[in-house]
Design a protein around this motif. Structure first.
Motif, PDB file in Angstrom:
ATOM      1  N   GLN A   1       0.809  -1.219   0.000  1.00 12.23           N
ATOM      2  CA  GLN A   1       0.000   0.000   0.000  1.00 12.23           C
ATOM      3  C   GLN A   1       0.843   1.270   0.000  1.00 12.23           C
ATOM      4  OE1 GLN A   1      -1.175  -2.784   1.992  1.00 12.23           O
ATOM      5  NE2 GLN A   1      -2.436  -3.049   0.149  1.00 12.23           N
ATOM      6  N   GLY A   2       2.171   1.100  -0.031  1.00 15.02           N
ATOM      7  CA  GLY A   2       3.050   2.255   0.017  1.00 15.02           C
ATOM      8  C   GLY A   2       3.182   2.830   1.404  1.00 15.02           C
ATOM      9  N   GLU A   3       2.747   2.076   2.420  1.00 14.22           N
ATOM     10  CA  GLU A   3       2.816   2.543   3.803  1.00 14.22           C
ATOM     11  C   GLU A   3       4.094   2.052   4.477  1.00 14.22           C
ATOM     12  OE1 GLU A   3      -0.739   1.160   5.660  1.00 14.22           O
ATOM     13  OE2 GLU A   3      -2.047   2.510   4.521  1.00 14.22           O
ATOM     14  N   LYS A   4       4.582   2.860   5.418  1.00 12.16           N
ATOM     15  CA  LYS A   4       5.822   2.548   6.103  1.00 12.16           C
ATOM     16  C   LYS A   4       5.644   1.323   6.999  1.00 12.16           C
ATOM     17  CE  LYS A   4       7.963   6.050   7.897  1.00 12.16           C
ATOM     18  NZ  LYS A   4       8.320   7.130   8.857  1.00 12.16           N
ATOM     19  N   ALA A   5       6.432   0.267   6.712  1.00 11.24           N
ATOM     20  CA  ALA A   5       6.365  -0.959   7.514  1.00 11.24           C
ATOM     21  C   ALA A   5       7.519  -1.054   8.504  1.00 11.24           C
ATOM     22  CB  ALA A   5       6.370  -2.188   6.606  1.00 11.24           C
ATOM     23  N   ALA A   6       8.647  -0.412   8.178  1.00  8.14           N
ATOM     24  CA  ALA A   6       9.810  -0.404   9.072  1.00  8.14           C
ATOM     25  C   ALA A   6      10.749   0.696   8.613  1.00  8.14           C
ATOM     26  CB  ALA A   6      10.511  -1.761   9.046  1.00  8.14           C
ATOM     27  N   GLU A   7      11.596   1.143   9.533  1.00 12.33           N
ATOM     28  CA  GLU A   7      12.587   2.146   9.185  1.00 12.33           C
ATOM     29  C   GLU A   7      13.780   2.006  10.117  1.00 12.33           C
ATOM     30  OE1 GLU A   7      11.247   6.133   9.749  1.00 12.33           O
ATOM     31  OE2 GLU A   7      10.375   5.727  11.728  1.00 12.33           O
TER      32      GLU A   7
ATOM     33  N   LEU B   1       9.796  -1.870  13.594  1.00 13.42           N
ATOM     34  CA  LEU B   1       8.653  -2.102  12.725  1.00 13.42           C
ATOM     35  C   LEU B   1       7.569  -1.081  13.040  1.00 13.42           C
ATOM     36  CD1 LEU B   1       8.467  -6.013  12.760  1.00 13.42           C
ATOM     37  CD2 LEU B   1       9.998  -4.471  11.497  1.00 13.42           C
ATOM     38  N   CYS B   2       6.889  -0.611  12.002  1.00  7.78           N
ATOM     39  CA  CYS B   2       5.963   0.513  12.153  1.00  7.78           C
ATOM     40  C   CYS B   2       4.507   0.146  11.893  1.00  7.78           C
ATOM     41  CB  CYS B   2       6.356   1.650  11.203  1.00  7.78           C
ATOM     42  SG  CYS B   2       8.077   2.170  11.323  1.00  7.78           S
ATOM     43  N   LYS B   3       4.234  -1.065  11.455  1.00  8.80           N
ATOM     44  CA  LYS B   3       2.869  -1.414  11.076  1.00  8.80           C
ATOM     45  C   LYS B   3       2.526  -2.797  11.608  1.00  8.80           C
ATOM     46  CE  LYS B   3      -0.194  -1.375   7.003  1.00  8.80           C
ATOM     47  NZ  LYS B   3      -0.261  -1.206   5.537  1.00  8.80           N
ATOM     48  N   GLU B   4       1.260  -2.937  12.091  1.00  7.54           N
ATOM     49  CA  GLU B   4       0.831  -4.174  12.738  1.00  7.54           C
ATOM     50  C   GLU B   4       0.814  -5.360  11.780  1.00  7.54           C
ATOM     51  OE1 GLU B   4      -0.337  -6.377  16.035  1.00  7.54           O
ATOM     52  OE2 GLU B   4       0.151  -4.236  15.998  1.00  7.54           O
ATOM     53  N   ALA B   5       0.147  -5.215  10.643  1.00  6.85           N
ATOM     54  CA  ALA B   5       0.018  -6.335   9.697  1.00  6.85           C
ATOM     55  C   ALA B   5       0.263  -5.826   8.278  1.00  6.85           C
ATOM     56  CB  ALA B   5      -1.357  -6.971   9.804  1.00  6.85           C
ATOM     57  N   PRO B   6       1.511  -5.589   7.926  1.00 14.05           N
ATOM     58  CA  PRO B   6       1.807  -5.062   6.586  1.00 14.05           C
ATOM     59  C   PRO B   6       1.537  -6.099   5.496  1.00 14.05           C
ATOM     60  CG  PRO B   6       3.832  -5.618   7.747  1.00 14.05           C
ATOM     61  CD  PRO B   6       2.725  -5.781   8.735  1.00 14.05           C
ATOM     62  N   ASP B   7       1.227  -5.593   4.318  1.00 13.68           N
ATOM     63  CA  ASP B   7       0.997  -6.449   3.151  1.00 13.68           C
ATOM     64  C   ASP B   7       2.273  -6.448   2.305  1.00 13.68           C
ATOM     65  OD1 ASP B   7       0.224  -7.726   0.847  1.00 13.68           O
ATOM     66  OD2 ASP B   7      -1.211  -6.192   0.210  1.00 13.68           O
ATOM     67  N   PHE B   8       2.957  -7.577   2.285  1.00 11.87           N
ATOM     68  CA  PHE B   8       4.215  -7.648   1.559  1.00 11.87           C
ATOM     69  C   PHE B   8       4.081  -8.416   0.246  1.00 11.87           C
ATOM     70  CE2 PHE B   8       6.280  -7.089   5.891  1.00 11.87           C
ATOM     71  CZ  PHE B   8       6.645  -5.761   5.640  1.00 11.87           C
ATOM     72  N   SER B   9       2.867  -8.399  -0.340  1.00 14.59           N
ATOM     73  CA  SER B   9       2.721  -8.990  -1.669  1.00 14.59           C
ATOM     74  C   SER B   9       3.566  -8.212  -2.676  1.00 14.59           C
ATOM     75  CB  SER B   9       1.250  -8.990  -2.096  1.00 14.59           C
ATOM     76  OG  SER B   9       0.719  -7.669  -2.069  1.00 14.59           O
ATOM     77  N   ARG B  10       3.779  -6.930  -2.402  1.00 18.63           N
ATOM     78  CA  ARG B  10       4.761  -6.089  -3.094  1.00 18.63           C
ATOM     79  C   ARG B  10       5.434  -5.249  -2.035  1.00 18.63           C
ATOM     80  NH1 ARG B  10       0.341  -4.582  -5.639  1.00 18.63           N
ATOM     81  NH2 ARG B  10       0.681  -2.410  -5.054  1.00 18.63           N
ATOM     82  N   TRP B  11       6.697  -4.949  -2.229  1.00 18.01           N
ATOM     83  CA  TRP B  11       7.416  -4.130  -1.254  1.00 18.01           C
ATOM     84  C   TRP B  11       8.617  -3.472  -1.911  1.00 18.01           C
ATOM     85  CZ3 TRP B  11      12.537  -5.388   0.028  1.00 18.01           C
ATOM     86  CH2 TRP B  11      12.975  -6.638  -0.440  1.00 18.01           C
ATOM     87  N   LYS B  12       9.116  -2.440  -1.279  1.00 12.58           N
ATOM     88  CA  LYS B  12      10.343  -1.808  -1.746  1.00 12.58           C
ATOM     89  C   LYS B  12      11.000  -1.079  -0.567  1.00 12.58           C
ATOM     90  CE  LYS B  12       8.219   2.509  -3.422  1.00 12.58           C
ATOM     91  NZ  LYS B  12       8.098   3.410  -4.598  1.00 12.58           N
ATOM     92  N   VAL B  13      12.250  -0.751  -0.733  1.00 11.39           N
ATOM     93  CA  VAL B  13      13.001  -0.010   0.282  1.00 11.39           C
ATOM     94  C   VAL B  13      13.497   1.270  -0.363  1.00 11.39           C
ATOM     95  CG1 VAL B  13      15.047   0.000   1.736  1.00 11.39           C
ATOM     96  CG2 VAL B  13      13.661  -2.067   1.581  1.00 11.39           C
ATOM     97  N   ILE B  14      13.328   2.381   0.341  1.00 16.09           N
ATOM     98  CA  ILE B  14      13.757   3.672  -0.197  1.00 16.09           C
ATOM     99  C   ILE B  14      14.688   4.358   0.786  1.00 16.09           C
ATOM    100  CG2 ILE B  14      11.620   3.970  -1.530  1.00 16.09           C
ATOM    101  CD1 ILE B  14      10.718   5.996   0.644  1.00 16.09           C
ATOM    102  N   ILE B  15      15.450   5.287   0.272  1.00 15.35           N
ATOM    103  CA  ILE B  15      16.247   6.202   1.113  1.00 15.35           C
ATOM    104  C   ILE B  15      15.396   7.452   1.312  1.00 15.35           C
ATOM    105  CG2 ILE B  15      18.373   7.531   1.292  1.00 15.35           C
ATOM    106  CD1 ILE B  15      19.668   5.501  -0.581  1.00 15.35           C
ATOM    107  N   PRO B  16      15.045   7.809   2.541  1.00 17.32           N
ATOM    108  CA  PRO B  16      14.164   8.967   2.771  1.00 17.32           C
ATOM    109  C   PRO B  16      14.674  10.217   2.051  1.00 17.32           C
ATOM    110  CG  PRO B  16      14.607   7.821   4.828  1.00 17.32           C
ATOM    111  CD  PRO B  16      15.505   7.202   3.795  1.00 17.32           C
TER     112      PRO B  16
END
Length: 363
Positions: free
Chosen positions: A311-317, A345-360
């Motif tokens: 969902q493009g939501e922050k799952a961890a940082e 970890l920042c989210k209770e139940a993240p959806d990792f069917s798609r994921w990515k890592v970015i540099i803020p």
């Protein structure tokens, strides 16, 4: 009669044909004790690189894991020096040994005397090898309807017979570029007597080719665990520590990714997700690929990262301190494993069917 025997008999008739067709390539050498353990190490499902960046309160936990992972590597290094000591009960003596021909019983039955003589002559031309090691010495390579067939001597430099099991073998060309990787059941080779060389043929299936339409110049058949460096398609580089530490699944994930990645564009720098898994301690382990298409090397000592879910939501940082630094040479790609501790970890139940890592700030 085995398929490889049929091909061998077709390819040459008589000692002149076989001898003229020979091409002894650079050898791939592995300490004998590591060769016996190779299939055990690769089968461990938890075998992952752990000497990677940690942060905050997870530092002690991850440092302990890194120490634990480093110890076997030290033991392996020591094994190379003391293999003779373990075998003979005394100090190791590094000697060079000759390896005359040893034929598999099936080859013994099917080859005629002139073919046996040709193989005996080729084995005698092999250079002396280090004791307490095994090696692969490629003889020739030729097309096969299912892929590429390679014939090589498997050399046993130890003072005891060896029987190999399943191992990953690599077909390399042009300065350690990976053409194919495949797992072979080497138990079919049988028991190789002490200090002898046994010829064998290996069929690399077309489905395992990483690239096509290349000239296999300066080719080499190699044990995966013996290589110091591998270059995958799109200049994806794997160093020795990664070759030994990555699980078989992770290596295959990198290979599949390298197959489908587009070529690096000039100036392109990005992070490519490879594999995401959850650790037993609840941490998230993200295997990433750094792609550097610029004309200069990139080095990092600290790196802030954010993991986003489908969902493009922050799952961890987290802010990662890279012990020893991370350097990606110009116009190459390099993998790295980042571990997000549970408390990051920042989210209770993240959806990792798609994921990515970015540099803020650089998404």
């Amino acid at each position: 009669m085995f398929t490889f025997m049929k091909n061998w008999l077709k390819k040459g008739s008589g000692s002149e044909g076989l001898a003229a067709d020979r091409e002894i390539t650079e050898e791939s050498v592995l300490p004998a004790d590591q060769a016996q353990l190779a299939q055990v190490r690769e089968a461990e499902p938890s075998a992952e690189p752990t000497d990677f960046p940690q942060q905050q309160t997870a530092q002690e936990q991850m440092a302990a894991a890194a120490t634990e992972a480093a110890e076997p590597a030290e033991e392996q290094s020591g094994g190379e020096q003391t293999a003779g000591e373990q075998a003979a009960g005394g100090p190791a003596v590094e000697t060079a040994v000759e390896t005359p021909l040893s034929l598999h019983p099936e080859w013994e039955q099917q080859l005629d005397s002139s073919q046996k003589y040709a193989l005996m002559f080729m084995a005698s031309e092999l250079p002396p090898m280090a004791s307490d090691s095994i090696s692969l010495a490629g003889i020739r390579i030729y097309p096969h309807e299912q892929g590429v067939e390679v014939t090589a001597f498997i050399r046993n430099g130890s003072s005891r017979p060896i029987r190999l099991n399943q191992m990953n073998l690599l077909l390399l060309f042009d300065e350690n570029r990976l053409f194919a990787r495949q797992r072979f059941d080497l138990s079919a080779v049988g028991e190789i007597p002490p200090r002898h060389a046994r010829p064998w043929s290996f069929l690399f299936l077309r489905e395992n080719f990483l690239i096509t339409d290349v000239l296999l110049s300066r080719w080499k058949l190699a044990f995966e665990l013996a290589e110091k460096k591998l270059v995958l398609p799109q200049q994806l580089e794997l160093e020795e520590s990664w070759i030994k530490a990555l699980s078989d699944e992770q290596k295959q994930s990198l290979i599949e990714l390298a197959r489908r990645l587009p070529p690096l564009r000039q100036g392109e720098v990005n992070l490519q997700p490879v594999q995401l898994s959850r650790g037993a301690d609840g941490s998230l382990r993200a295997l990433l690929l750094f792609r550097n298409g610029s004309t200069r090397s990139l080095s990092f000592e600290k790196l802030p990262l954010v993991l986003l879910d489908a969902q493009g939501e922050k799952a961890a940082e987290g802010l990662f301190e890279l012990a020893g630094g991370l350097t990606v040479r110009k116009e190459t790609s390099k993998p790295w494993l980042f571990i997000f501790p549970r408390q990051n970890l920042c989210k209770e139940a993240p959806d990792f069917s798609r994921w990515k890592v970015i540099i803020p700030g650089k998404a």
